[in-house]
Design a protein around this motif. Structure first.
Motif, short mmCIF file in Angstrom:
data_model
loop_
_atom_site.label_atom_id
_atom_site.label_comp_id
_atom_site.label_asym_id
_atom_site.label_seq_id
_atom_site.Cartn_x
_atom_site.Cartn_y
_atom_site.Cartn_z
N ASN A 47 21.65 9.52 4.12
CA ASN A 47 22.40 10.70 3.54
C ASN A 47 23.69 10.60 5.17
N ASP A 48 22.88 11.99 5.63
CA ASP A 48 24.07 12.54 5.63
C ASP A 48 24.01 12.01 7.21
N PRO A 49 25.02 11.45 8.25
CA PRO A 49 25.63 11.61 9.60
C PRO A 49 25.21 12.19 10.46
N PHE A 167 17.51 26.94 5.53
CA PHE A 167 17.79 26.89 6.52
C PHE A 167 17.65 25.86 7.99
N ARG A 168 18.76 25.05 7.94
CA ARG A 168 18.92 23.73 8.32
C ARG A 168 20.27 23.33 8.45
N ASP A 169 20.30 22.17 9.75
CA ASP A 169 21.37 21.27 9.75
C ASP A 169 22.11 22.45 10.96
N GLY A 302 31.52 11.37 6.93
CA GLY A 302 30.79 11.90 6.41
C GLY A 302 29.73 10.74 5.69
N TRP A 303 29.03 11.19 4.83
CA TRP A 303 28.58 10.26 3.56
C TRP A 303 28.80 10.04 2.67
N MET A 304 29.18 9.38 2.17
CA MET A 304 29.64 8.34 0.97
C MET A 304 28.84 8.09 0.18
C1 FRU Z 1 22.47 17.28 3.26
C2 FRU Z 1 21.33 17.62 3.27
C3 FRU Z 1 21.18 18.87 4.20
C4 FRU Z 1 19.64 18.42 4.79
C5 FRU Z 1 19.31 16.90 4.23
C6 FRU Z 1 18.06 16.75 4.06
O1 FRU Z 1 22.46 16.42 2.51
O2 FRU Z 1 20.54 18.11 1.78
O3 FRU Z 1 20.96 19.93 4.52
O4 FRU Z 1 19.05 18.52 5.90
O5 FRU Z 1 19.92 16.59 3.35
O6 FRU Z 1 18.11 14.67 3.75
#
Ligand code: FRU
Length: 496
Positions: A47-49, A167-169, A302-304
């Motif tokens: 998932n996310d970069p 609370f993240r990222d 982005g994540w596709m």
């Molecule tokens: C977004 C997300 C982020 C989190 C990650 C977990 O896609 O939910 O908020 O850090 O993925 O994999």
């Protein structure tokens, strides 16, 4: 559908038999949907970069990864490096869930350089015995051997008073001698927001400054993956709000990803801004992150894919890929996104043609393929609507339709092959501000990214056509168009 018990979901890669991994790899390699020039997981789910940076002559890029199957399980950071953004080398996991704090996942975060050292800040996700979420922000530093060393204790130990453990990222950036971290958050009244922290040294305490005070007081229940940068002297805040209802053609996907442009006062945290704009009008786009490339251009990846959606490859033991890198510029108050120039390194076998198309469907010769870049210049347009059918066969087509009167570009997956689900509708619409003059399209085995008018709008989507669906056709509703087509094949680039 494979059944995933909680135990299986939170199993560590290190505890799994090599044979199980090898069998999974074989299953994945047999998939007809493997991409050739997009970053994808060799097994499991991407998932996310994360942690994107150009540092001392190299690009560093990671992504969220659950290695053992196509579900959101125990997350690692899988890492790539390279001299450019298209020939990247897989280096394996760099951040693993091996402490109590991150026992349930090394979640998303960012990279930054401080006094010539490379640091990462990421979210450590923990679940208590009663499965309550505990989130804190951790730091890691890359040593002289290139090893990523985690600090033992969190640098931000938990959410401030008034906010939940959503609370993240953390996204770290530098400004006027300070380091700032933006963190996606949820207020106790279950609305989303972004929090800001500051320090003069990454290893010293980070001071909580407050929320970014936007005009969106109640805009979804959680804002994920915030990002901040400046272009042309304007402040830009990117984030992914969850829980927004669709409105006409807007907010059609399960979660959104977009931005605010305006002026952020760093003393008061007040943000005067224009309305929220979605970054991408396709079906599959989420959790983007930006960084500066070697020429200090602002680049977005982005994540596709989207959370809470099943994809046709899930049963093959893998899911998702990243988008191609895009350069961001600000023009007339809106972001424009152009494919990064490194993508030109992928071009092979150039073919061009000039010609008219009309209401009789025409296969463009010798244009066919499964992986290519296609540039369509619309030189004259007297048609009420034009359709380009890509990845087409007798029974399938991914349709890009342009309606001259409304200046809308419509991507229709109705006949494009297998589909993810649940997904609202089969079409997505991008509203242009002027006539369509160019489409620049990147097609990979199972994705399509459409850049309209040099990045005025972008539509990114996964598609799952049959292998024989490789034709390129054009047709109008009525009237004719005069087109110039340029196509380049793209061959396998990134090792699995
Ligand atoms: C977004 C997300 C982020 C989190 C990650 C977990 O896609 O939910 O908020 O850090 O993925 O994999």
């Amino acid at each position: 559908m494979e059944q995933w018990s909680r135990e299986k979901r939170y199993q560590k890669l290190e505890d799994v038999d090599a044979k199980v991994i090898n069998d999974l790899k074989e299953r994945v390699q047999a998939s007809p949907y493997r991409q050739v020039f997009h970053i994808q997981p060799k097994t499991g789910l991407l998932n996310d970069p994360n942690g994107l940076i150009y540092y001392q002559g190299q690009y560093y890029l990671s992504h969220q990864w659950f290695p053992l199957g196509a579900v959101h399980g125990l997350k690692y950071w899988f890492h790539y490096t390279g001299k450019n953004l298209v020939n990247l080398k897989p280096c394996g996991p760099i951040l693993k869930p091996d402490t109590t704090f991150d026992s349930h996942g090394v979640y998303s975060g960012s990279a930054f350089q401080f006094q010539n050292q490379l640091y990462y800040m990421y979210t450590a996700n923990h679940r208590t015995a009663s499965w309550e979420r505990r989130s804190c922000q951790m730091l890691a530093k890359v040593n002289s051997h290139g090893d990523v060393i985690k600090f033992d204790t969190p640098i931000i130990s938990g959410p401030p008073k008034g906010y939940t453990h959503h609370f993240r990222d953390p996204k770290v950036f530098q400004r006027e001698g300070y380091l700032y971290a933006l963190i996606g958050a949820q207020r106790e009244n279950l609305t989303g927001t972004v929090l800001m922290y500051r320090t003069s040294h990454p290893e010293k305490p980070w001071t909580f400054l407050g929320e970014i005070d936007t005009q969106l007081k109640s805009f979804g229940y959680m804002w994920e993956c915030p990002d901040y940068f400046q272009l042309n002297g304007k402040d830009i805040l990117l984030f992914c709000p969850q829980g927004i209802d669709s409105e006409d053609n807007a907010y059609q996907n399960v979660y959104q990803s977009g931005y605010l442009v305006g002026h952020l006062n760093f003393e008061t945290l007040t943000f005067e801004h224009a309305p929220f704009v979605e970054l991408d009008d396709g079906f599959d786009f989420y959790a983007p992150q930006t960084f500066l490339d070697e020429a200090k251009r602002r680049v977005l990846i982005g994540w596709m894919g989207l959370p809470d959606t099943e994809y046709p490859t899930d049963d093959e033991g893998w899911a998702h890929c990243l988008t191609v890198p895009r350069i961001l510029t600000l023009e007339s108050g809106e972001l424009k996104q152009k494919p990064h120039m490194d993508l030109r390194k992928l071009r092979q076998n150039k073919e061009t043609a000039l010609g008219y198309a009309n209401k009789f469907i025409k296969q463009l010769h010798p244009y066919e393929g499964e992986q290519y870049e296609l540039i369509i210049d619309i030189l004259e347009n007297e048609a009420s609507a034009i359709e380009f059918h890509l990845r087409a066969s007798k029974h399938e087509a991914t349709v890009i339709r342009y309606e001259s009167k409304t200046q809308q570009v419509i991507l229709d997956r109705f006949d494009s092959g297998k589909l993810p689900h649940p997904v609202e509708g089969t079409a997505r619409v991008a509203q242009l501000k002027s006539e369509l003059s160019q489409l620049r399209i990147f097609v990979d085995t199972s994705s399509i990214e459409i850049f309209c008018n040099e990045g005025e709008k972008v539509l990114s989507s996964r598609i799952f056509p049959s292998k024989d669906a490789n034709k390129i056709k054009v047709v109008t509703d009525s009237g004719q168009v005069y087109l110039k087509l340029t196509k380049y094949d793209i061959k396998k680039q990134i090792e699995d």
